[in-house]
Design a protein around this motif. Structure first.
Motif, PDB file in Angstrom:
ATOM      1  N   GLY A   1      -4.341  -8.799  -1.694  1.00  0.00           N
ATOM      2  CA  GLY A   1      -4.247  -7.864  -0.574  1.00  0.00           C
ATOM      3  C   GLY A   1      -3.016  -6.985  -0.606  1.00  0.00           C
ATOM      4  O   GLY A   1      -2.790  -6.192   0.306  1.00  0.00           O
ATOM      5  N   SER A   2      -2.204  -7.098  -1.660  1.00  0.00           N
ATOM      6  CA  SER A   2      -0.975  -6.281  -1.693  1.00  0.00           C
ATOM      7  C   SER A   2      -1.271  -4.838  -2.116  1.00  0.00           C
ATOM      8  O   SER A   2      -0.464  -3.954  -1.894  1.00  0.00           O
ATOM      9  CB  SER A   2       0.050  -6.907  -2.633  1.00  0.00           C
ATOM     10  N   GLY A   3      -2.420  -4.621  -2.734  1.00  0.00           N
ATOM     11  CA  GLY A   3      -2.781  -3.247  -3.108  1.00  0.00           C
ATOM     12  C   GLY A   3      -2.837  -2.988  -4.603  1.00  0.00           C
ATOM     13  O   GLY A   3      -2.892  -1.835  -5.026  1.00  0.00           O
TER      14      GLY A   3
ATOM     15  N   SER B   1      -5.303  -3.587  -6.859  1.00  0.00           N
ATOM     16  CA  SER B   1      -6.542  -2.994  -7.375  1.00  0.00           C
ATOM     17  C   SER B   1      -6.604  -1.512  -7.033  1.00  0.00           C
ATOM     18  O   SER B   1      -7.026  -0.696  -7.856  1.00  0.00           O
ATOM     19  CB  SER B   1      -7.759  -3.714  -6.803  1.00  0.00           C
ATOM     20  N   VAL B   2      -6.166  -1.167  -5.821  1.00  0.00           N
ATOM     21  CA  VAL B   2      -6.172   0.243  -5.422  1.00  0.00           C
ATOM     22  C   VAL B   2      -5.257   1.046  -6.352  1.00  0.00           C
ATOM     23  O   VAL B   2      -5.623   2.110  -6.846  1.00  0.00           O
ATOM     24  CB  VAL B   2      -5.739   0.393  -3.944  1.00  0.00           C
ATOM     25  N   LEU B   3      -4.072   0.499  -6.623  1.00  0.00           N
ATOM     26  CA  LEU B   3      -3.119   1.208  -7.489  1.00  0.00           C
ATOM     27  C   LEU B   3      -3.661   1.330  -8.913  1.00  0.00           C
ATOM     28  O   LEU B   3      -3.559   2.383  -9.549  1.00  0.00           O
ATOM     29  CB  LEU B   3      -1.770   0.475  -7.478  1.00  0.00           C
TER      30      LEU B   3
ATOM     31  N   GLY C   1       2.285   3.381  -2.475  1.00  0.00           N
ATOM     32  CA  GLY C   1       1.247   3.901  -3.367  1.00  0.00           C
ATOM     33  C   GLY C   1       0.249   4.748  -2.584  1.00  0.00           C
ATOM     34  O   GLY C   1       0.052   4.553  -1.382  1.00  0.00           O
ATOM     35  N   TYR C   2      -0.363   5.707  -3.273  1.00  0.00           N
ATOM     36  CA  TYR C   2      -1.393   6.515  -2.612  1.00  0.00           C
ATOM     37  C   TYR C   2      -2.653   5.694  -2.434  1.00  0.00           C
ATOM     38  O   TYR C   2      -3.064   4.971  -3.338  1.00  0.00           O
ATOM     39  CB  TYR C   2      -1.723   7.748  -3.455  1.00  0.00           C
ATOM     40  N   LEU C   3      -3.223   5.811  -1.269  1.00  0.00           N
ATOM     41  CA  LEU C   3      -4.493   5.138  -1.025  1.00  0.00           C
ATOM     42  C   LEU C   3      -5.603   6.055  -1.523  1.00  0.00           C
ATOM     43  O   LEU C   3      -5.670   7.235  -1.178  1.00  0.00           O
ATOM     44  CB  LEU C   3      -4.675   4.856   0.470  1.00  0.00           C
TER      45      LEU C   3
HETATM   46  N1  LIG Z   1      -1.739   2.347  -1.061  1.00  0.00           N
HETATM   47  C1  LIG Z   1      -2.294   1.786  -0.002  1.00  0.00           C
HETATM   48  N2  LIG Z   1      -2.064   2.289   1.237  1.00  0.00           N
HETATM   49  C2  LIG Z   1      -2.614   1.702   2.313  1.00  0.00           C
HETATM   50  N3  LIG Z   1      -3.422   0.639   2.281  1.00  0.00           N
HETATM   51  C3  LIG Z   1      -3.682   0.084   1.092  1.00  0.00           C
HETATM   52  C4  LIG Z   1      -3.135   0.630  -0.112  1.00  0.00           C
HETATM   53  N4  LIG Z   1      -3.568  -0.115  -1.137  1.00  0.00           N
HETATM   54  C5  LIG Z   1      -4.349  -1.067  -0.616  1.00  0.00           C
HETATM   55  N5  LIG Z   1      -4.426  -0.960   0.719  1.00  0.00           N
HETATM   56  C6  LIG Z   1      -5.201  -1.812   1.618  1.00  0.00           C
HETATM   57  O1  LIG Z   1      -5.111  -3.144   1.177  1.00  0.00           O
HETATM   58  C7  LIG Z   1      -6.381  -3.660   0.880  1.00  0.00           C
HETATM   59  C8  LIG Z   1      -6.292  -4.554  -0.329  1.00  0.00           C
HETATM   60  O2  LIG Z   1      -5.985  -3.792  -1.455  1.00  0.00           O
HETATM   61  P1  LIG Z   1      -6.331  -4.303  -2.914  1.00  0.00           P
HETATM   62  O3  LIG Z   1      -5.903  -3.232  -3.856  1.00  0.00           O
HETATM   63  O4  LIG Z   1      -7.717  -4.760  -2.998  1.00  0.00           O
HETATM   64  O5  LIG Z   1      -5.345  -5.541  -3.023  1.00  0.00           O
HETATM   65  P2  LIG Z   1      -5.217  -6.599  -4.198  1.00  0.00           P
HETATM   66  O6  LIG Z   1      -5.991  -6.074  -5.371  1.00  0.00           O
HETATM   67  O7  LIG Z   1      -3.767  -6.690  -4.448  1.00  0.00           O
HETATM   68  O8  LIG Z   1      -5.778  -7.864  -3.675  1.00  0.00           O
HETATM   69  C9  LIG Z   1      -7.260  -2.435   0.660  1.00  0.00           C
HETATM   70  O9  LIG Z   1      -8.590  -2.672   1.000  1.00  0.00           O
HETATM   71  C10 LIG Z   1      -6.653  -1.416   1.584  1.00  0.00           C
HETATM   72  O10 LIG Z   1      -7.184  -1.567   2.876  1.00  0.00           O
END
Ligand SMILES: Nc1ncnc2c1ncn2[C@@H]1O[C@H](COP(=O)(O)OP(=O)(O)O)[C@@H](O)[C@H]1O
Ligand SMILES: [Mg+2]
Length: 436
Positions: free
Chosen positions: A230-232, A234-236, A428-430
């Motif tokens: 949940g730290s972000g 995968s999004v990054l 990071g950019y969402l």
């Molecule tokens: N750069 C970001 N800005 C704001 N919210 C984010 C960002 N990256 C992730 N999130 C939030 O956190 C949630 C978990 O991100 P995720 O990338 O799946 O985490 P991880 O892969 O570390 O478990 C996403 O669904 C989103 O709601």
């Protein structure tokens, strides 16, 4: 140190400071038109006073006494003009709030052995980043290390958040780059295509207080991302892959979670591996490409892929291999002998790419949440020079960054907030798949 010694030093510091303010005042008159105007108004006022001194300074005396009085008035006006002129220059060369800043630093004990706090010599907006203010201090002999040790206290004293502190002007000045204490990272920064870098092969991750945070894969070829669930991460990871795609790279993705992390839209644009056997096959291909490119570069005498493309007119693309949760993939616990053999080969291919990929334009972007040093072997880890860690415990932070800063500096509820190996914190950019 005796009191006389200390007084001596203090006096010398004050004199030095006065001289510097005077020089800064002269500079500001040279460069800032309003300062020139102020000085001109003062001189004009004094000239008027001189012309009309007979009317302003009235005397009942006459004859030689009146002449003497007039001479005295003229001397007085001359002295006032010179003293006033210098005083105005000194005031112009004194940054706003300099006395206050010095007292505030004194209070938190940022002082040298003579009890002197640093002197603020200038305070201005950063030319490259208008959000930042640059405070320039005469450190009065206090080493940068001590400033860094007391960073939190300096921030409170001056009511700022410090982005960085560096030496300037041949170690005579310490520059503090800061934003006001009220400012903070926005909790959410949405990706916009206009953020895409025009430079080859620069990827943008997010924004720090100092501005955009980028990585140039041509210089730093591999990226390691860490952070708890949940730290972000995968999004990054996907943000980086999306940009690499836009820049014409070929993307290879290992996804063993059945498409949870990489929905269908990715499958069309990237080569996906869903099984270990498939993954090994893909990595073998990548290593084969690496070997091919190595021989082509050797034949043409080109040092790297960009030079080769320029020299031959070919357009060999960069290849990026990405694996989210790489520790899960490489974990051999409880696996059969054959599986262990297969995983060993996967690891071996990854290590080859990590060691040699840079010159040949073959890159790794790996992410993990597991605080398990043995999972990512040193051969791979040591070659991944760009490292970012999101919210994490100290063990994971240590593995990713070689220090515990992610555990200490990333708030527990932060999402998409990361810290780099060099201490830079960024949001990071969402980005969501719809923007792919
Ligand atoms: N750069 C970001 N800005 C704001 N919210 C984010 C960002 N990256 C992730 N999130 C939030 O956190 C949630 C978990 O991100 P995720 O990338 O799946 O985490 P991880 O892969 O570390 O478990 C996403 O669904 C989103 O709601
Ligand atoms: Mg994830």
């Amino acid at each position: 140190m005796t009191t006389t010694n200390r007084d001596d030093i203090n006096r010398r510091t004050e004199n030095r400071h006065l001289l510097r303010r005077l020089c800064a005042g002269v500079d500001s008159v040279k460069t800032v038109p309003i300062m020139r105007l102020l000085l001109a108004v003062f001189l004009a006022a004094m000239a008027l006073l001189w012309v009309f001194r007979g009317a302003v300074f009235v005397t009942d005396a006459f004859g030689p006494l009146a002449k003497l009085f007039d001479a005295l008035v003229q001397i007085l006006l001359a002295v006032c003009t010179v003293v006033g002129f210098i005083a105005i220059l000194i005031i112009m060369g004194t940054p706003w709030g300099s006395k206050r800043a010095r007292e505030d630093l004194q209070k938190i004990g940022l002082i040298n052995h003579a009890g002197e706090a640093p002197i603020l010599v200038s305070k201005k907006q950063d030319k490259n980043n208008p959000r930042l203010t640059v405070w320039e201090f005469d450190p009065c002999g206090i080493p940068l290390q001590e400033w860094e040790d007391k960073q939190a206290r300096i921030e409170t004293a001056l009511n700022i958040i410090i982005a960085k502190m560096v030496w300037g002007a041949g170690r005579k000045i310490i520059r503090v780059y800061a934003v006001p204490a009220e400012s903070d990272f926005p909790a959410l920064l949405r990706w916009n295509d206009k953020f895409l870098s025009a430079d080859n092969f620069v990827l943008v991750l997010g924004e720090s207080l100092l501005g955009p945070v980028t990585v140039n894969l041509a210089h730093i070829p591999h990226i390691l991302l860490g952070g708890s669930t949940g730290s972000g991460k995968s999004v990054l990871l996907k943000l980086l892959l999306m940009q690499a795609l836009r820049k014409g790279a070929e993307i290879y993705i290992a996804d063993f979670k059945g498409g949870v992390d990489f929905p269908k839209v990715w499958h069309k644009k990237c080569r996906m591996c869903f099984t270990e056997a498939d993954l090994l096959y893909t990595l073998n291909q990548l290593v084969a490409v690496l070997e091919y490119r190595k021989s082509r570069l050797a034949e043409t005498g080109c040092p790297d892929l960009d030079a080769y493309n320029r020299a031959t007119g070919e357009n060999l693309p960069r290849l990026v291999f990405a694996c989210d949760e790489v520790a899960e993939v490489l974990d051999r616990t409880g696996r059969s002998k054959e599986d262990k053999e297969l995983l060993g080969q996967i690891e071996n291919r990854l290590a080859t790419i990590a060691r040699q990929g840079r010159a040949f334009g073959i890159h790794l972007i790996l992410a993990t949440q597991r605080p398990d040093a043995t999972i990512i072997p040193g051969q791979i880890r040591n070659n991944m020079d760009f490292r970012a860690c999101g919210r994490a415990d100290s063990v994971l932070s240590q593995i990713i960054l070689d220090n515990t800063s992610a555990a200490e500096q990333i708030p527990k509820d932060a999402r998409g907030r990361f810290i780099l190996h060099d201490g830079t914190i960024f949001q990071g950019y969402l980005f969501d798949e719809g923007q792919l």
